[in-house]
Motif scaffolding. Structure first.
Motif, PDB file in Angstrom:
ATOM      1  N   SER A  54       0.890  -1.092   0.067  1.00 34.53           N
ATOM      2  CA  SER A  54      -0.014  -0.193   0.045  1.00 34.53           C
ATOM      3  C   SER A  54       0.925   1.330  -0.095  1.00 34.53           C
ATOM      4  O   SER A  54       0.470   2.336  -0.616  1.00 34.53           O
ATOM      5  CB  SER A  54      -0.903   0.098   1.026  1.00 34.53           C
ATOM      6  OG  SER A  54      -1.853  -1.211   1.089  1.00 34.53           O
ATOM      7  N   MET A  55       2.179   1.137   0.780  1.00 32.33           N
ATOM      8  CA  MET A  55       2.995   2.141   0.599  1.00 32.33           C
ATOM      9  C   MET A  55       3.589   2.572  -0.773  1.00 32.33           C
ATOM     10  O   MET A  55       3.579   3.582  -1.263  1.00 32.33           O
ATOM     11  CB  MET A  55       4.085   2.062   1.627  1.00 32.33           C
ATOM     12  CG  MET A  55       5.051   2.958   1.774  1.00 32.33           C
ATOM     13  SD  MET A  55       4.389   4.602   2.474  1.00 32.33           S
ATOM     14  CE  MET A  55       5.197   5.959   1.562  1.00 32.33           C
ATOM     15  N   GLY A  56       3.533   1.493  -1.600  1.00 35.51           N
ATOM     16  CA  GLY A  56       4.280   1.489  -2.925  1.00 35.51           C
ATOM     17  C   GLY A  56       3.110   2.221  -3.779  1.00 35.51           C
ATOM     18  O   GLY A  56       3.591   3.020  -4.475  1.00 35.51           O
ATOM     19  N   LEU A  57       1.849   1.873  -3.322  1.00 34.12           N
ATOM     20  CA  LEU A  57       0.707   2.568  -4.146  1.00 34.12           C
ATOM     21  C   LEU A  57       0.611   3.924  -3.999  1.00 34.12           C
ATOM     22  O   LEU A  57       0.545   4.950  -4.877  1.00 34.12           O
ATOM     23  CB  LEU A  57      -0.521   1.587  -3.927  1.00 34.12           C
ATOM     24  CG  LEU A  57      -1.809   2.401  -4.792  1.00 34.12           C
ATOM     25  CD1 LEU A  57      -1.645   2.338  -6.192  1.00 34.12           C
ATOM     26  CD2 LEU A  57      -3.141   1.677  -4.073  1.00 34.12           C
ATOM     27  N   LEU A  58       0.838   4.314  -2.535  1.00 35.25           N
ATOM     28  CA  LEU A  58       0.856   5.801  -2.296  1.00 35.25           C
ATOM     29  C   LEU A  58       2.059   6.514  -2.954  1.00 35.25           C
ATOM     30  O   LEU A  58       1.581   7.678  -3.305  1.00 35.25           O
ATOM     31  CB  LEU A  58       1.143   5.630  -0.758  1.00 35.25           C
ATOM     32  CG  LEU A  58       0.850   7.132   0.001  1.00 35.25           C
ATOM     33  CD1 LEU A  58      -0.347   7.828  -0.304  1.00 35.25           C
ATOM     34  CD2 LEU A  58       1.195   7.170   1.404  1.00 35.25           C
ATOM     35  N   SER A  59       3.042   5.974  -3.036  1.00 33.78           N
ATOM     36  CA  SER A  59       4.151   6.707  -3.828  1.00 33.78           C
ATOM     37  C   SER A  59       3.814   6.844  -5.284  1.00 33.78           C
ATOM     38  O   SER A  59       4.087   7.810  -5.846  1.00 33.78           O
ATOM     39  CB  SER A  59       5.466   5.869  -3.614  1.00 33.78           C
ATOM     40  OG  SER A  59       6.084   5.929  -2.384  1.00 33.78           O
ATOM     41  N   ALA A  60       3.282   5.844  -5.798  1.00 33.41           N
ATOM     42  CA  ALA A  60       3.038   5.821  -7.319  1.00 33.41           C
ATOM     43  C   ALA A  60       1.878   6.577  -7.620  1.00 33.41           C
ATOM     44  O   ALA A  60       2.074   7.037  -8.784  1.00 33.41           O
ATOM     45  CB  ALA A  60       2.702   4.399  -7.638  1.00 33.41           C
ATOM     46  N   ALA A  61       0.997   6.904  -6.841  1.00 37.03           N
ATOM     47  CA  ALA A  61      -0.104   7.970  -6.927  1.00 37.03           C
ATOM     48  C   ALA A  61       0.594   9.305  -7.383  1.00 37.03           C
ATOM     49  O   ALA A  61      -0.297  10.086  -7.782  1.00 37.03           O
ATOM     50  CB  ALA A  61      -1.055   8.148  -5.703  1.00 37.03           C
ATOM     51  N   TYR A  62       1.734   9.541  -7.152  1.00 34.68           N
ATOM     52  CA  TYR A  62       2.408  10.846  -7.835  1.00 34.68           C
ATOM     53  C   TYR A  62       2.833  10.536  -9.412  1.00 34.68           C
ATOM     54  O   TYR A  62       2.776  11.670 -10.153  1.00 34.68           O
ATOM     55  CB  TYR A  62       3.638  10.993  -6.855  1.00 34.68           C
ATOM     56  CG  TYR A  62       4.510  12.371  -7.457  1.00 34.68           C
ATOM     57  CD1 TYR A  62       4.527  13.275  -6.846  1.00 34.68           C
ATOM     58  CD2 TYR A  62       5.501  11.884  -8.721  1.00 34.68           C
ATOM     59  CE1 TYR A  62       5.484  14.163  -7.410  1.00 34.68           C
ATOM     60  CE2 TYR A  62       6.034  12.848  -9.176  1.00 34.68           C
ATOM     61  CZ  TYR A  62       6.374  14.249  -8.419  1.00 34.68           C
ATOM     62  OH  TYR A  62       7.279  15.097  -8.869  1.00 34.68           O
ATOM     63  N   VAL A 111      -5.199  10.948  -2.442  1.00 36.85           N
ATOM     64  CA  VAL A 111      -5.865  12.260  -3.237  1.00 36.85           C
ATOM     65  C   VAL A 111      -4.698  13.134  -3.074  1.00 36.85           C
ATOM     66  O   VAL A 111      -4.362  13.864  -4.093  1.00 36.85           O
ATOM     67  CB  VAL A 111      -7.037  12.716  -2.395  1.00 36.85           C
ATOM     68  CG1 VAL A 111      -7.476  13.986  -3.170  1.00 36.85           C
ATOM     69  CG2 VAL A 111      -8.391  11.859  -2.623  1.00 36.85           C
ATOM     70  N   GLY A 112      -4.103  13.653  -1.930  1.00 35.41           N
ATOM     71  CA  GLY A 112      -3.036  14.445  -1.916  1.00 35.41           C
ATOM     72  C   GLY A 112      -2.027  14.154  -2.888  1.00 35.41           C
ATOM     73  O   GLY A 112      -1.458  15.104  -3.543  1.00 35.41           O
ATOM     74  N   ARG A 113      -1.574  12.876  -2.722  1.00 35.37           N
ATOM     75  CA  ARG A 113      -0.331  12.654  -3.767  1.00 35.37           C
ATOM     76  C   ARG A 113      -0.612  12.813  -5.061  1.00 35.37           C
ATOM     77  O   ARG A 113       0.120  13.162  -5.756  1.00 35.37           O
ATOM     78  CB  ARG A 113       0.027  11.108  -3.461  1.00 35.37           C
ATOM     79  CG  ARG A 113       1.173  10.602  -3.785  1.00 35.37           C
ATOM     80  CD  ARG A 113       2.407  10.990  -3.180  1.00 35.37           C
ATOM     81  NE  ARG A 113       3.764  10.342  -3.530  1.00 35.37           N
ATOM     82  CZ  ARG A 113       4.729  11.096  -3.870  1.00 35.37           C
ATOM     83  NH1 ARG A 113       4.942  12.467  -3.583  1.00 35.37           N
ATOM     84  NH2 ARG A 113       5.761  10.507  -4.144  1.00 35.37           N
ATOM     85  N   VAL A 114      -1.906  12.427  -5.549  1.00 33.57           N
ATOM     86  CA  VAL A 114      -2.625  12.581  -6.814  1.00 33.57           C
ATOM     87  C   VAL A 114      -2.290  14.137  -7.135  1.00 33.57           C
ATOM     88  O   VAL A 114      -1.959  14.649  -8.392  1.00 33.57           O
ATOM     89  CB  VAL A 114      -3.950  12.010  -7.137  1.00 33.57           C
ATOM     90  CG1 VAL A 114      -4.339  12.583  -8.494  1.00 33.57           C
ATOM     91  CG2 VAL A 114      -3.826  10.577  -6.994  1.00 33.57           C
ATOM     92  N   LEU A 115      -2.911  14.946  -6.540  1.00 35.20           N
ATOM     93  CA  LEU A 115      -2.740  16.334  -6.616  1.00 35.20           C
ATOM     94  C   LEU A 115      -1.179  16.867  -6.584  1.00 35.20           C
ATOM     95  O   LEU A 115      -1.156  17.692  -7.490  1.00 35.20           O
ATOM     96  CB  LEU A 115      -3.578  17.107  -5.550  1.00 35.20           C
ATOM     97  CG  LEU A 115      -4.830  17.010  -5.341  1.00 35.20           C
ATOM     98  CD1 LEU A 115      -5.649  17.772  -4.170  1.00 35.20           C
ATOM     99  CD2 LEU A 115      -5.732  17.774  -6.708  1.00 35.20           C
ATOM    100  N   MET A 116      -0.316  16.424  -5.794  1.00 34.13           N
ATOM    101  CA  MET A 116       1.118  16.751  -6.027  1.00 34.13           C
ATOM    102  C   MET A 116       1.389  16.318  -7.410  1.00 34.13           C
ATOM    103  O   MET A 116       2.196  17.167  -8.198  1.00 34.13           O
ATOM    104  CB  MET A 116       1.799  15.944  -5.044  1.00 34.13           C
ATOM    105  CG  MET A 116       1.390  16.280  -3.516  1.00 34.13           C
ATOM    106  SD  MET A 116       2.043  15.236  -2.267  1.00 34.13           S
ATOM    107  CE  MET A 116       4.034  15.332  -2.546  1.00 34.13           C
ATOM    108  N   GLY A 117       1.167  15.103  -7.755  1.00 30.41           N
ATOM    109  CA  GLY A 117       1.595  14.632  -9.216  1.00 30.41           C
ATOM    110  C   GLY A 117       0.979  15.611 -10.285  1.00 30.41           C
ATOM    111  O   GLY A 117       1.830  16.013 -11.325  1.00 30.41           O
ATOM    112  N   VAL A 118      -0.293  15.966 -10.159  1.00 31.30           N
ATOM    113  CA  VAL A 118      -0.856  16.694 -11.249  1.00 31.30           C
ATOM    114  C   VAL A 118       0.034  18.181 -11.312  1.00 31.30           C
ATOM    115  O   VAL A 118       0.183  18.851 -12.285  1.00 31.30           O
ATOM    116  CB  VAL A 118      -2.320  16.894 -11.178  1.00 31.30           C
ATOM    117  CG1 VAL A 118      -2.817  17.935 -11.963  1.00 31.30           C
ATOM    118  CG2 VAL A 118      -3.159  15.426 -11.293  1.00 31.30           C
TER     119      VAL A 118
END
Length: 203
Positions: A54-62, A111-118
């Motif tokens: 799950s931590m890997g998914l959190l990182s990949a969300a960026y 959600v926060g990580r996705v916004l960071m990536g965007v």
């Protein structure tokens, strides 16, 4: 540069560095945001009670939104211009970073990580356009090399220095401050960066 006064010439040659150095500071935080969660991974796993997967998914969300935004990034740089594109999207990155720090659940952290990536995705291409508009063609490769160096220094900054900062403030506060820094840099970009010399009445 026929028909151009020496004063105009000097202003172009000096102000272009204001634009570029401002954007270098922004790019520093692109890489900082990218690497930062890895430094606080144990704290994140404990806070959200998640596994390594799950931590890997959190990182990949960026990375997924970052990759998806590369073509839109070029379109936005052409349509809105580098100045406005970076301003808007780095505010999004700042909001996402702060939200990541405030998240009480794993889903909100995603959600926060996705916004960071965007948000950070719309930085590199606009900087390339600024270099093309303000600098000579033979300077382009050198400036791109410096830009990539700045990014990697940002990644180094998100290692031991961030670990020390997190130790002093806690991981949540560290991301609040990082989000605030992103928003401040977005405002600084809007104030100081210009898309091309002609926007300042310069040749």
């Amino acid at each position: 540069m026929d028909g151009i006064s020496e004063q105009q010439r000097q202003k172009v040659l000096s102000y272009r560095w204001v634009c570029l150095v401002t954007l270098w500071l922004v790019y520093f935080f692109v890489y900082f945001d990218r690497v930062a969660p890895a430094v606080v991974a144990p704290e994140l796993m404990k806070a959200f009670n998640i596994s390594a997967a799950s931590m890997g998914l959190l990182s990949a969300a960026y990375f997924y939104p970052y990759a998806a935004m590369q073509i839109p990034s070029g379109i936005l740089a052409d349509f809105l211009g580098p100045r406005l594109s970076v301003t808007i999207f780095f505010i999004i990155a700042g909001i996402g970073t702060a939200l990541f720090g405030m998240a009480q659940t794993y889903e909100w952290a995603i959600v926060g990580r996705v916004l960071m990536g965007v948000g950070v995705a719309v930085v590199y291409i606009p900087i390339m356009k600024i270099q093309a508009q303000w600098f000579r063609p033979y300077e382009f490769a050198t400036l791109t090399g410096i830009l990539l160096t700045v990014g990697n220094v940002g990644a180094l900054g998100a290692a031991a220095p961030l670990a020390v900062f997190v130790g002093a403030t806690g991981w949540r506060a560290a991301f609040y401050y990082l989000g605030a820094a992103c928003v401040v840099l977005a405002v600084v970009t809007y104030i100081f960066v210009r898309n091309k010399p002609q926007d300042m009445g310069l040749p």
